[in-house]
Design an enzyme around this catalytic site. Structure first.
Site: not given
Lengths: 273, 312
Positions: B20, B128, B163, B189, B215
Protein backbone atom coordinates in the site's frame (compact mmCIF):
# COMPACT_ATOMS: atom_id res chain seq x y z
CA UNK A 1 -3.98 8.75 -10.95
CA UNK A 2 -2.12 9.83 -14.06
CA UNK A 3 -3.75 12.43 -16.22
CA UNK A 4 -5.11 10.94 -19.41
CA UNK A 5 -2.45 11.25 -22.03
CA UNK A 6 -2.23 10.66 -25.73
CA UNK A 7 1.52 10.22 -25.56
CA UNK A 8 3.25 6.88 -25.80
CA UNK A 9 3.36 4.88 -22.59
CA UNK A 10 6.66 4.90 -20.74
CA UNK A 11 8.93 1.89 -21.08
CA UNK A 12 11.14 0.55 -18.30
CA UNK A 13 14.53 -0.81 -19.34
CA UNK A 14 18.18 -1.13 -18.48
CA UNK A 15 19.91 1.32 -20.79
CA UNK A 16 23.60 1.19 -21.71
CA UNK A 17 25.62 4.40 -21.77
CA UNK A 18 26.52 5.09 -25.38
CA UNK A 19 28.54 8.28 -25.00
CA UNK A 20 29.82 10.53 -22.28
CA UNK A 21 30.96 14.07 -22.96
CA UNK A 22 32.44 15.92 -20.01
CA UNK A 23 31.87 19.66 -20.01
CA UNK A 24 33.41 22.23 -17.69
CA UNK A 25 32.96 21.94 -13.94
CA UNK A 26 30.18 19.68 -12.71
CA UNK A 27 28.44 19.41 -16.11
CA UNK A 28 28.32 16.39 -18.39
CA UNK A 29 26.32 15.13 -21.39
CA UNK A 30 25.25 11.47 -21.21
CA UNK A 31 23.74 9.53 -24.11
CA UNK A 32 21.86 6.29 -23.40
CA UNK A 33 20.25 3.75 -25.72
CA UNK A 34 16.48 3.63 -25.15
CA UNK A 35 14.57 3.26 -28.43
CA UNK A 36 11.16 4.22 -27.00
CA UNK A 37 12.45 7.44 -25.41
CA UNK A 38 14.38 8.20 -28.59
CA UNK A 39 11.28 7.73 -30.72
CA UNK A 40 8.64 9.17 -28.45
CA UNK A 41 10.00 11.80 -26.06
CA UNK A 42 8.76 15.34 -26.57
CA UNK A 43 10.22 18.55 -25.21
CA UNK A 44 9.49 18.93 -21.50
CA UNK A 45 9.19 15.19 -20.92
CA UNK A 46 11.69 13.43 -18.68
CA UNK A 47 13.08 10.05 -17.68
CA UNK A 48 13.57 8.51 -14.23
CA UNK A 49 17.07 7.08 -14.24
CA UNK A 50 19.65 5.64 -11.87
CA UNK A 51 23.04 4.03 -12.38
CA UNK A 52 22.81 0.26 -11.87
CA UNK A 53 26.34 0.35 -10.46
CA UNK A 54 25.13 1.67 -7.08
CA UNK A 55 22.36 0.62 -4.70
CA UNK A 56 22.38 3.78 -2.59
CA UNK A 57 20.76 6.28 -2.97
CA UNK A 58 17.87 4.02 -3.83
CA UNK A 59 15.61 6.25 -5.91
CA UNK A 60 15.96 7.07 -9.58
CA UNK A 61 16.31 10.76 -10.49
CA UNK A 62 14.23 12.77 -12.96
CA UNK A 63 16.08 14.40 -15.87
CA UNK A 64 14.62 16.28 -18.83
CA UNK A 65 15.33 14.75 -22.21
CA UNK A 66 17.69 17.16 -23.99
CA UNK A 67 18.08 15.51 -27.34
CA UNK A 68 16.82 12.40 -29.13
CA UNK A 69 18.24 10.46 -32.02
CA UNK A 70 15.58 8.01 -33.24
CA UNK A 71 17.90 6.47 -35.84
CA UNK A 72 20.45 5.62 -33.15
CA UNK A 73 17.67 4.74 -30.67
CA UNK A 74 19.35 6.98 -28.12
CA UNK A 75 18.65 10.08 -26.05
CA UNK A 76 20.89 12.59 -24.32
CA UNK A 77 20.72 14.11 -20.84
CA UNK A 78 22.44 17.27 -19.62
CA UNK A 79 23.59 16.61 -16.11
CA UNK A 80 24.88 18.78 -13.32
CA UNK A 81 26.57 16.65 -10.69
CA UNK A 82 24.99 17.82 -7.43
CA UNK A 83 24.71 14.71 -5.26
CA UNK A 84 25.39 10.97 -5.11
CA UNK A 85 22.65 10.07 -7.64
CA UNK A 86 23.91 12.34 -10.40
CA UNK A 87 27.51 11.53 -9.44
CA UNK A 88 26.95 7.79 -9.97
CA UNK A 89 25.36 8.46 -13.37
CA UNK A 90 28.23 10.70 -14.42
CA UNK A 91 30.75 8.03 -13.37
CA UNK A 92 29.23 5.37 -15.66
CA UNK A 93 31.58 4.03 -18.31
CA UNK A 94 30.47 3.34 -21.87
CA UNK A 95 28.44 0.13 -21.94
CA UNK A 96 27.55 0.22 -18.24
CA UNK A 97 23.84 0.35 -17.59
CA UNK A 98 21.31 2.52 -15.83
CA UNK A 99 17.71 1.61 -14.95
CA UNK A 100 15.50 3.97 -16.90
CA UNK A 101 11.77 4.62 -17.23
CA UNK A 102 10.44 7.02 -19.85
CA UNK A 103 9.31 9.08 -21.54
CA UNK A 104 7.31 10.57 -18.64
CA UNK A 105 5.19 13.63 -17.95
CA UNK A 106 3.37 16.25 -19.96
CA UNK A 107 5.45 18.11 -22.58
CA UNK A 108 5.45 21.83 -23.38
CA UNK A 109 2.58 22.93 -25.60
CA UNK A 110 3.73 24.81 -28.69
CA UNK A 111 2.54 28.42 -29.00
CA UNK A 112 -0.13 29.41 -31.53
CA UNK A 113 1.29 29.70 -35.03
CA UNK A 114 1.67 33.47 -35.08
CA UNK A 115 3.52 33.59 -31.76
CA UNK A 116 7.15 33.50 -30.81
CA UNK A 117 8.24 30.97 -28.19
CA UNK A 118 10.51 32.58 -25.60
CA UNK A 119 12.61 30.10 -23.63
CA UNK A 120 13.77 31.18 -20.18
CA UNK A 121 16.37 28.74 -18.85
CA UNK A 122 18.23 28.77 -15.56
CA UNK A 123 21.35 26.61 -15.32
CA UNK A 124 20.64 22.98 -16.21
CA UNK A 125 17.07 24.07 -16.99
CA UNK A 126 18.34 24.66 -20.53
CA UNK A 127 18.02 20.93 -21.31
CA UNK A 128 14.38 20.62 -22.47
CA UNK A 129 14.68 23.75 -24.61
CA UNK A 130 17.28 22.16 -26.85
CA UNK A 131 14.68 19.54 -27.84
CA UNK A 132 11.93 22.17 -27.93
CA UNK A 133 14.01 24.36 -30.25
CA UNK A 134 14.45 21.44 -32.64
CA UNK A 135 10.73 20.57 -32.52
CA UNK A 136 9.63 24.15 -33.17
CA UNK A 137 12.24 24.54 -35.90
CA UNK A 138 10.87 21.49 -37.72
CA UNK A 139 7.37 22.96 -37.41
CA UNK A 140 8.56 26.27 -38.87
CA UNK A 141 7.88 28.20 -35.66
CA UNK A 142 9.92 31.04 -34.25
CA UNK A 143 11.77 30.67 -30.97
CA UNK A 144 14.23 32.72 -28.92
CA UNK A 145 16.21 31.64 -25.87
CA UNK A 146 17.36 33.37 -22.69
CA UNK A 147 19.91 31.42 -20.69
CA UNK A 148 20.97 32.48 -17.21
CA UNK A 149 23.28 31.30 -14.45
CA UNK A 150 25.28 32.53 -11.50
CA UNK A 151 28.47 32.74 -13.49
CA UNK A 152 29.88 32.01 -16.95
CA UNK A 153 30.79 28.44 -15.96
CA UNK A 154 27.07 27.67 -15.46
CA UNK A 155 26.34 28.37 -19.12
CA UNK A 156 27.74 25.23 -20.72
CA UNK A 157 25.30 24.87 -23.60
CA UNK A 158 25.61 28.25 -25.32
CA UNK A 159 26.19 26.44 -28.63
CA UNK A 160 23.17 24.14 -28.32
CA UNK A 161 20.94 26.29 -30.52
CA UNK A 162 23.54 26.78 -33.26
CA UNK A 163 21.96 26.05 -36.62
CA UNK A 164 18.44 26.00 -35.18
CA UNK A 165 17.70 29.65 -35.91
CA UNK A 166 17.02 30.32 -32.25
CA UNK A 167 18.63 33.63 -31.16
CA UNK A 168 20.27 33.28 -27.74
CA UNK A 169 20.77 35.87 -25.01
CA UNK A 170 22.90 34.90 -22.01
CA UNK A 171 22.84 36.41 -18.55
CA UNK A 172 24.98 35.88 -15.46
CA UNK A 173 24.44 37.18 -11.94
CA UNK A 174 28.09 38.27 -11.72
CA UNK A 175 28.31 39.67 -15.23
CA UNK A 176 31.09 37.25 -16.21
CA UNK A 177 29.24 36.42 -19.43
CA UNK A 178 26.44 38.15 -21.33
CA UNK A 179 23.92 40.42 -19.66
CA UNK A 180 24.77 41.23 -16.03
CA UNK A 181 21.88 40.34 -13.77
CA UNK A 182 18.87 38.03 -13.70
CA UNK A 183 17.88 36.24 -16.87
CA UNK A 184 14.29 37.44 -16.40
CA UNK A 185 15.54 41.06 -16.62
CA UNK A 186 16.87 40.26 -20.08
CA UNK A 187 13.51 38.72 -20.98
CA UNK A 188 11.73 41.85 -19.73
CA UNK A 189 14.01 43.99 -21.90
CA UNK A 190 13.05 41.86 -24.90
CA UNK A 191 9.34 42.30 -24.15
CA UNK A 192 9.96 46.06 -23.95
CA UNK A 193 10.87 45.98 -27.65
CA UNK A 194 7.26 44.99 -28.42
CA UNK A 195 8.17 41.78 -30.26
CA UNK A 196 4.54 40.88 -30.98
CA UNK A 197 2.64 38.04 -29.30
CA UNK A 198 4.85 35.63 -27.37
CA UNK A 199 4.53 32.66 -25.02
CA UNK A 200 7.09 32.34 -22.25
CA UNK A 201 8.50 28.93 -21.31
CA UNK A 202 10.45 28.55 -18.06
CA UNK A 203 12.70 25.80 -16.75
CA UNK A 204 15.12 26.37 -13.88
CA UNK A 205 15.20 27.09 -10.15
CA UNK A 206 11.87 27.82 -8.41
CA UNK A 207 12.78 31.47 -7.79
CA UNK A 208 13.39 31.96 -11.52
CA UNK A 209 10.13 30.20 -12.42
CA UNK A 210 8.27 32.43 -10.01
CA UNK A 211 9.90 35.47 -11.62
CA UNK A 212 8.81 34.20 -15.06
CA UNK A 213 5.25 33.79 -13.75
CA UNK A 214 5.23 37.35 -12.34
CA UNK A 215 6.67 38.79 -15.54
CA UNK A 216 4.08 36.95 -17.64
CA UNK A 217 1.28 38.19 -15.43
CA UNK A 218 2.49 41.82 -15.54
CA UNK A 219 2.87 41.77 -19.31
CA UNK A 220 -0.31 39.79 -19.92
CA UNK A 221 1.45 37.00 -21.84
CA UNK A 222 0.90 33.25 -21.42
CA UNK A 223 3.62 31.22 -19.72
CA UNK A 224 4.36 27.54 -19.12
CA UNK A 225 6.82 26.48 -16.45
CA UNK A 226 8.53 23.14 -15.89
CA UNK A 227 8.85 22.48 -12.14
CA UNK A 228 11.48 20.27 -10.53
CA UNK A 229 10.42 19.09 -7.07
CA UNK A 230 11.81 16.03 -5.27
CA UNK A 231 10.35 13.08 -7.13
CA UNK A 232 10.08 9.45 -6.06
CA UNK A 233 8.57 7.31 -8.77
CA UNK A 234 7.63 9.30 -11.89
CA UNK A 235 4.30 7.49 -12.16
CA UNK A 236 2.02 9.31 -9.73
CA UNK A 237 2.09 6.58 -7.10
CA UNK A 238 4.37 7.90 -4.35
CA UNK A 239 2.68 11.33 -4.29
CA UNK A 240 5.98 12.85 -3.20
CA UNK A 241 6.30 15.45 -5.98
CA UNK A 242 2.94 17.19 -5.64
CA UNK A 243 2.61 20.89 -6.48
CA UNK A 244 -0.27 23.12 -5.32
CA UNK A 245 -2.22 24.10 -8.45
CA UNK A 246 -5.29 26.32 -8.61
CA UNK A 247 -7.02 26.18 -11.97
CA UNK A 248 -9.42 28.94 -13.09
CA UNK A 249 -12.75 28.62 -11.31
CA UNK A 250 -11.39 26.49 -8.47
CA UNK A 251 -11.98 27.81 -4.97
CA UNK A 252 -8.78 26.42 -3.50
CA UNK A 253 -5.55 24.83 -4.70
CA UNK A 254 -5.26 21.08 -5.12
CA UNK A 255 -2.12 18.98 -5.11
CA UNK A 256 -1.13 17.76 -8.56
CA UNK A 257 1.65 15.29 -9.27
CA UNK A 258 4.53 17.01 -11.08
CA UNK A 259 5.46 13.65 -12.61
CA UNK A 260 2.19 12.80 -14.36
CA UNK A 261 0.19 16.05 -14.52
CA UNK A 262 3.37 18.14 -14.96
CA UNK A 263 6.21 18.84 -14.91
CA UNK A 264 4.91 21.55 -17.27
CA UNK A 265 2.14 23.68 -15.78
CA UNK A 266 0.44 26.91 -16.80
CA UNK A 267 2.35 29.51 -14.76
CA UNK A 268 -0.90 31.20 -13.70
CA UNK A 269 -2.14 28.03 -12.01
CA UNK A 270 0.92 27.39 -9.84
CA UNK A 271 0.52 28.53 -6.23
CA UNK A 272 4.01 29.88 -5.45
CA UNK A 273 5.42 29.56 -1.94
CA UNK B 1 1.24 -24.34 -8.50
CA UNK B 2 4.79 -24.15 -7.25
CA UNK B 3 4.53 -20.49 -6.27
CA UNK B 4 0.90 -20.46 -5.10
CA UNK B 5 0.15 -19.59 -1.47
CA UNK B 6 -2.94 -19.59 0.73
CA UNK B 7 -3.41 -16.62 3.00
CA UNK B 8 -6.25 -16.82 5.49
CA UNK B 9 -8.85 -17.82 2.91
CA UNK B 10 -7.17 -15.83 0.16
CA UNK B 11 -5.49 -17.76 -2.64
CA UNK B 12 -2.57 -16.04 -4.35
CA UNK B 13 -0.87 -17.29 -7.52
CA UNK B 14 2.44 -16.28 -5.98
CA UNK B 15 3.60 -14.68 -2.71
CA UNK B 16 4.43 -11.26 -4.21
CA UNK B 17 2.11 -8.40 -3.31
CA UNK B 18 2.53 -4.68 -4.07
CA UNK B 19 2.48 -2.74 -0.80
CA UNK B 20 0.00 0.00 0.00
CA UNK B 21 1.12 3.52 -0.81
CA UNK B 22 3.81 2.38 -3.22
CA UNK B 23 1.68 1.18 -6.13
CA UNK B 24 -1.05 3.83 -6.34
CA UNK B 25 -4.31 2.12 -7.19
CA UNK B 26 -2.60 -0.34 -9.54
CA UNK B 27 -3.80 1.36 -12.73
CA UNK B 28 -0.76 3.67 -12.73
CA UNK B 29 1.37 0.66 -13.68
CA UNK B 30 -0.87 -0.45 -16.57
CA UNK B 31 1.20 -0.71 -19.73
CA UNK B 32 4.46 -0.62 -17.77
CA UNK B 33 4.23 -4.08 -16.27
CA UNK B 34 1.72 -6.94 -16.50
CA UNK B 35 -0.35 -6.63 -13.32
CA UNK B 36 -1.32 -10.30 -13.68
CA UNK B 37 2.27 -11.17 -12.74
CA UNK B 38 1.56 -10.12 -9.18
CA UNK B 39 0.06 -12.32 -6.49
CA UNK B 40 -1.79 -9.26 -5.23
CA UNK B 41 -1.98 -5.49 -5.14
CA UNK B 42 -2.80 -3.44 -2.05
CA UNK B 43 -4.41 -0.08 -2.82
CA UNK B 44 -3.26 3.25 -1.48
CA UNK B 45 -4.92 3.88 1.91
CA UNK B 46 -8.58 4.80 1.52
CA UNK B 47 -10.85 6.79 3.81
CA UNK B 48 -14.53 7.52 3.26
CA UNK B 49 -13.69 10.89 1.68
CA UNK B 50 -10.84 12.13 -0.54
CA UNK B 51 -7.87 13.53 1.39
CA UNK B 52 -5.27 16.19 0.50
CA UNK B 53 -2.42 14.71 2.53
CA UNK B 54 0.58 16.53 3.98
CA UNK B 55 2.28 19.70 2.71
CA UNK B 56 5.57 19.44 0.78
CA UNK B 57 8.35 18.37 1.05
CA UNK B 58 6.91 14.90 1.55
CA UNK B 59 9.84 12.64 0.76
CA UNK B 60 13.54 12.68 1.56
CA UNK B 61 16.21 10.07 0.97
CA UNK B 62 18.32 8.77 3.84
CA UNK B 63 21.05 6.10 3.72
CA UNK B 64 19.52 3.09 1.91
CA UNK B 65 16.13 4.45 2.85
CA UNK B 66 13.24 6.72 2.04
CA UNK B 67 11.59 8.89 4.68
CA UNK B 68 8.07 9.96 3.77
CA UNK B 69 5.18 11.91 5.16
CA UNK B 70 2.54 11.80 2.44
CA UNK B 71 -0.34 11.79 4.91
CA UNK B 72 -2.61 9.38 3.06
CA UNK B 73 -3.58 11.64 0.17
CA UNK B 74 -6.24 9.65 -1.61
CA UNK B 75 -9.41 9.53 -3.68
CA UNK B 76 -11.66 7.91 -1.05
CA UNK B 77 -13.24 4.46 -1.08
CA UNK B 78 -16.31 5.38 -3.16
CA UNK B 79 -14.26 6.75 -6.06
CA UNK B 80 -12.05 3.66 -5.87
CA UNK B 81 -15.00 1.28 -6.11
CA UNK B 82 -16.71 3.32 -8.82
CA UNK B 83 -13.79 4.41 -11.03
CA UNK B 84 -10.79 2.19 -10.38
CA UNK B 85 -12.13 -1.28 -9.60
CA UNK B 86 -13.74 -1.81 -13.03
CA UNK B 87 -10.42 -0.99 -14.73
CA UNK B 88 -8.63 -3.64 -12.64
CA UNK B 89 -11.15 -6.43 -13.26
CA UNK B 90 -9.30 -7.78 -16.28
CA UNK B 91 -6.14 -8.61 -14.31
CA UNK B 92 -5.60 -11.95 -12.59
CA UNK B 93 -4.33 -10.60 -9.33
CA UNK B 94 -5.85 -10.32 -5.85
CA UNK B 95 -6.99 -6.76 -5.14
CA UNK B 96 -6.66 -5.81 -1.50
CA UNK B 97 -8.11 -2.54 -0.23
CA UNK B 98 -6.15 -0.68 2.44
CA UNK B 99 -8.79 0.55 4.88
CA UNK B 100 -8.21 3.78 6.86
CA UNK B 101 -10.26 5.79 9.31
CA UNK B 102 -10.15 8.68 11.75
CA UNK B 103 -12.61 6.75 13.95
CA UNK B 104 -13.54 3.12 14.56
CA UNK B 105 -16.85 3.77 12.83
CA UNK B 106 -15.09 5.13 9.72
CA UNK B 107 -12.93 1.99 9.43
CA UNK B 108 -16.08 -0.16 9.59
CA UNK B 109 -17.91 1.98 7.03
CA UNK B 110 -14.99 1.92 4.57
CA UNK B 111 -14.81 -1.86 5.05
CA UNK B 112 -18.53 -2.22 4.26
CA UNK B 113 -18.24 -0.14 1.08
CA UNK B 114 -15.12 -2.06 0.01
CA UNK B 115 -16.88 -5.43 0.35
CA UNK B 116 -17.83 -5.74 -3.32
CA UNK B 117 -17.04 -8.26 -6.06
CA UNK B 118 -13.52 -7.72 -7.32
CA UNK B 119 -12.06 -6.98 -3.90
CA UNK B 120 -10.26 -10.02 -2.47
CA UNK B 121 -9.37 -8.84 1.04
CA UNK B 122 -9.05 -5.82 3.30
CA UNK B 123 -5.83 -4.61 4.85
CA UNK B 124 -6.49 -2.51 7.95
CA UNK B 125 -4.17 0.47 8.25
CA UNK B 126 -3.62 0.92 11.98
CA UNK B 127 -0.01 1.94 11.56
CA UNK B 128 0.40 5.05 9.40
CA UNK B 129 2.77 7.38 11.29
CA UNK B 130 1.88 10.45 9.22
CA UNK B 131 -1.67 11.29 10.31
CA UNK B 132 -2.76 13.02 13.48
CA UNK B 133 -5.78 10.80 14.08
CA UNK B 134 -6.22 7.08 13.34
CA UNK B 135 -3.17 5.25 12.00
CA UNK B 136 -0.59 4.62 14.67
CA UNK B 137 -2.93 6.11 17.31
CA UNK B 138 -4.88 2.83 16.93
CA UNK B 139 -2.01 0.50 16.13
CA UNK B 140 0.09 1.62 19.10
CA UNK B 141 -2.53 0.70 21.69
CA UNK B 142 -3.58 -2.97 22.07
CA UNK B 143 -7.10 -2.06 23.25
CA UNK B 144 -7.72 0.26 20.29
CA UNK B 145 -6.18 -2.28 17.93
CA UNK B 146 -8.68 -4.86 19.16
CA UNK B 147 -11.55 -2.43 18.76
CA UNK B 148 -10.70 -1.44 15.18
CA UNK B 149 -9.98 -4.98 13.98
CA UNK B 150 -13.19 -6.30 15.61
CA UNK B 151 -15.24 -3.55 13.99
CA UNK B 152 -13.79 -4.27 10.54
CA UNK B 153 -14.25 -8.01 11.15
CA UNK B 154 -17.98 -7.46 11.81
CA UNK B 155 -18.36 -5.22 8.77
CA UNK B 156 -17.11 -7.66 6.12
CA UNK B 157 -16.92 -11.29 5.06
CA UNK B 158 -13.65 -10.64 3.23
CA UNK B 159 -10.36 -11.72 4.76
CA UNK B 160 -9.18 -9.04 7.23
CA UNK B 161 -5.45 -8.26 7.36
CA UNK B 162 -4.32 -5.68 9.95
CA UNK B 163 -1.05 -3.94 9.05
CA UNK B 164 1.08 -3.74 12.17
CA UNK B 165 3.31 -0.90 13.27
CA UNK B 166 6.97 -1.45 14.14
CA UNK B 167 6.79 1.55 16.47
CA UNK B 168 5.91 -0.63 19.47
CA UNK B 169 8.01 -2.44 22.07
CA UNK B 170 6.63 -5.92 21.44
CA UNK B 171 4.97 -6.62 18.10
CA UNK B 172 3.88 -10.10 19.18
CA UNK B 173 1.41 -8.56 21.65
CA UNK B 174 -0.30 -6.74 18.78
CA UNK B 175 -0.17 -9.83 16.57
CA UNK B 176 -2.04 -11.84 19.21
CA UNK B 177 -4.58 -9.07 19.81
CA UNK B 178 -5.37 -9.01 16.07
CA UNK B 179 -5.73 -12.78 15.95
CA UNK B 180 -8.14 -12.69 18.89
CA UNK B 181 -10.13 -9.93 17.21
CA UNK B 182 -10.72 -12.17 14.20
CA UNK B 183 -7.96 -11.20 11.78
CA UNK B 184 -7.27 -13.72 8.99
CA UNK B 185 -3.66 -12.66 8.39
CA UNK B 186 -1.20 -9.94 9.37
CA UNK B 187 0.94 -7.49 7.39
CA UNK B 188 4.29 -6.82 9.10
CA UNK B 189 5.52 -4.06 9.08
CA UNK B 190 4.59 -0.47 8.25
CA UNK B 191 7.29 2.23 8.22
CA UNK B 192 9.51 3.10 11.17
CA UNK B 193 9.06 6.54 12.64
CA UNK B 194 12.01 8.73 11.68
CA UNK B 195 13.25 12.32 11.71
CA UNK B 196 15.67 13.93 9.24
CA UNK B 197 16.96 17.42 9.98
CA UNK B 198 18.28 20.22 7.76
CA UNK B 199 21.06 21.44 10.03
CA UNK B 200 21.65 24.67 8.09
CA UNK B 201 18.10 25.85 8.67
CA UNK B 202 17.62 23.70 11.82
CA UNK B 203 14.22 22.46 10.70
CA UNK B 204 12.90 19.01 9.80
CA UNK B 205 13.52 18.08 6.18
CA UNK B 206 9.88 16.96 5.86
CA UNK B 207 7.07 19.50 6.15
CA UNK B 208 5.12 17.21 8.50
CA UNK B 209 8.18 16.97 10.79
CA UNK B 210 8.61 13.26 11.35
CA UNK B 211 8.07 10.61 8.70
CA UNK B 212 7.96 6.89 8.02
CA UNK B 213 11.22 5.20 7.05
CA UNK B 214 11.17 2.46 4.40
CA UNK B 215 13.61 0.76 2.06
CA UNK B 216 16.57 -1.59 2.57
CA UNK B 217 17.64 0.38 5.68
CA UNK B 218 14.78 -1.18 7.68
CA UNK B 219 14.96 -4.75 6.33
CA UNK B 220 16.70 -6.51 9.22
CA UNK B 221 14.28 -4.90 11.67
CA UNK B 222 11.33 -5.90 9.51
CA UNK B 223 12.54 -9.49 9.15
CA UNK B 224 12.99 -9.74 12.93
CA UNK B 225 9.52 -8.30 13.65
CA UNK B 226 7.78 -10.44 11.02
CA UNK B 227 9.57 -13.47 12.50
CA UNK B 228 8.37 -12.50 16.00
CA UNK B 229 4.79 -12.02 14.78
CA UNK B 230 4.80 -15.32 12.89
CA UNK B 231 5.94 -17.17 16.03
CA UNK B 232 3.23 -15.50 18.13
CA UNK B 233 0.15 -16.43 16.07
CA UNK B 234 -1.33 -19.23 13.97
CA UNK B 235 -2.68 -16.94 11.23
CA UNK B 236 -0.37 -16.26 8.28
CA UNK B 237 1.98 -13.28 8.21
CA UNK B 238 2.86 -11.15 5.19
CA UNK B 239 6.40 -9.78 5.49
CA UNK B 240 7.14 -6.20 4.43
CA UNK B 241 10.25 -4.07 4.65
CA UNK B 242 12.95 -3.12 2.18
CA UNK B 243 12.60 -5.98 -0.30
CA UNK B 244 14.57 -5.31 -3.49
CA UNK B 245 15.55 -8.81 -4.61
CA UNK B 246 14.67 -12.52 -4.55
CA UNK B 247 17.04 -13.05 -1.65
CA UNK B 248 15.38 -10.28 0.36
CA UNK B 249 11.95 -11.82 -0.22
CA UNK B 250 13.23 -15.28 0.72
CA UNK B 251 14.52 -13.91 4.04
CA UNK B 252 10.95 -13.12 5.06
CA UNK B 253 9.64 -16.48 3.83
CA UNK B 254 12.33 -18.43 5.66
CA UNK B 255 11.55 -16.35 8.78
CA UNK B 256 7.98 -17.66 8.65
CA UNK B 257 6.04 -15.31 6.36
CA UNK B 258 3.57 -16.91 3.93
CA UNK B 259 3.85 -13.97 1.50
CA UNK B 260 5.66 -10.66 1.13
CA UNK B 261 4.94 -7.14 0.01
CA UNK B 262 7.25 -5.07 -2.15
CA UNK B 263 7.09 -1.38 -1.28
CA UNK B 264 9.72 1.28 -1.89
CA UNK B 265 11.33 -0.82 -4.65
CA UNK B 266 8.24 -0.20 -6.80
CA UNK B 267 9.41 3.40 -7.13
CA UNK B 268 12.85 2.28 -8.24
CA UNK B 269 12.19 -0.50 -10.74
CA UNK B 270 8.79 -1.65 -12.00
CA UNK B 271 10.57 -4.73 -13.36
CA UNK B 272 11.13 -6.09 -9.85
CA UNK B 273 8.24 -8.60 -9.89
CA UNK B 274 9.42 -10.46 -12.98
CA UNK B 275 12.94 -10.48 -11.55
CA UNK B 276 11.93 -11.88 -8.11
CA UNK B 277 9.61 -14.51 -9.62
CA UNK B 278 12.38 -15.79 -11.89
CA UNK B 279 14.63 -15.87 -8.85
CA UNK B 280 12.09 -17.95 -6.90
CA UNK B 281 12.00 -20.54 -9.67
CA UNK B 282 15.76 -20.90 -9.79
CA UNK B 283 15.93 -21.05 -5.98
CA UNK B 284 13.38 -23.90 -5.89
CA UNK B 285 15.37 -25.77 -8.56
CA UNK B 286 18.68 -25.21 -6.84
CA UNK B 287 17.30 -26.44 -3.49
CA UNK B 288 15.25 -29.26 -5.07
CA UNK B 289 11.99 -27.99 -3.57
CA UNK B 290 8.51 -28.69 -4.97
CA UNK B 291 6.86 -25.47 -3.85
CA UNK B 292 7.60 -22.12 -2.29
CA UNK B 293 5.53 -23.18 0.73
CA UNK B 294 8.35 -25.51 1.78
CA UNK B 295 10.54 -22.48 2.37
CA UNK B 296 8.09 -20.83 4.77
CA UNK B 297 9.27 -20.97 8.38
CA UNK B 298 12.30 -23.11 7.52
CA UNK B 299 14.64 -20.94 9.61
CA UNK B 300 17.04 -22.93 11.79
CA UNK B 301 19.20 -21.49 14.54
CA UNK B 302 22.66 -23.04 14.92
CA UNK B 303 22.12 -24.32 18.45
CA UNK B 304 18.54 -25.27 17.73
CA UNK B 305 17.16 -22.47 19.86
CA UNK B 306 16.02 -18.99 19.01
CA UNK B 307 17.54 -16.11 20.95
CA UNK B 308 15.42 -14.54 23.67
CA UNK B 309 14.30 -10.98 24.01
CA UNK B 310 10.95 -9.28 23.67
CA UNK B 311 8.45 -11.47 21.89
CA UNK B 312 10.97 -14.18 21.11
Amino acid sequence: MPASSTHRPPVNRDVPLVRRQALEGPYVLLTFRHPEVAAGARAGQFVMIKANTVSDPILRRPFSVMRVDPSEGAFTLFLKIVGPGSHALAELRTGEEAGCLGPLGQPFTAPPEDQEAVFVAGGYGIAPFVLFGEELGRAGRRARAFYGGRTAADLQLCDAFDGLGVPLVCATDDGSFGHRGRVTEAVAAHLDTRPGPVTLYGCGPDAMLHAVARLAERRGVPAQVSVDPWMGCGLGTCLGCVVPIRRPGEARPKYHCACTEGPVFDARDVVWP
Amino acid sequence: MRLGVELGGLRLKNPLIAASGTFGYGVEYEGILDLSLLGGVVSKGLYLEPRDGCPVPRIVETPSGLLNAIGLQGIGIRAFVRDVLPRLARYETALIVNVCGDTVEEYAEVARIADVPGVAALEVNISCPNVKKGGIAFGGDPRMTHEVVSAVRKATRLPVIPKLSPNVTDVSVFARVCEEAGADALSCINTLLGLAIDVERRVPRLAFGTGGLSGPAIRPIAVRMAWQAARAVRIPVIGIGGITSTEDALEFLVAGCRAVQVGTANFVDPGIYARILAGFESYLQRHRLESIGEVVGSLRFPDGEAPGGPGA
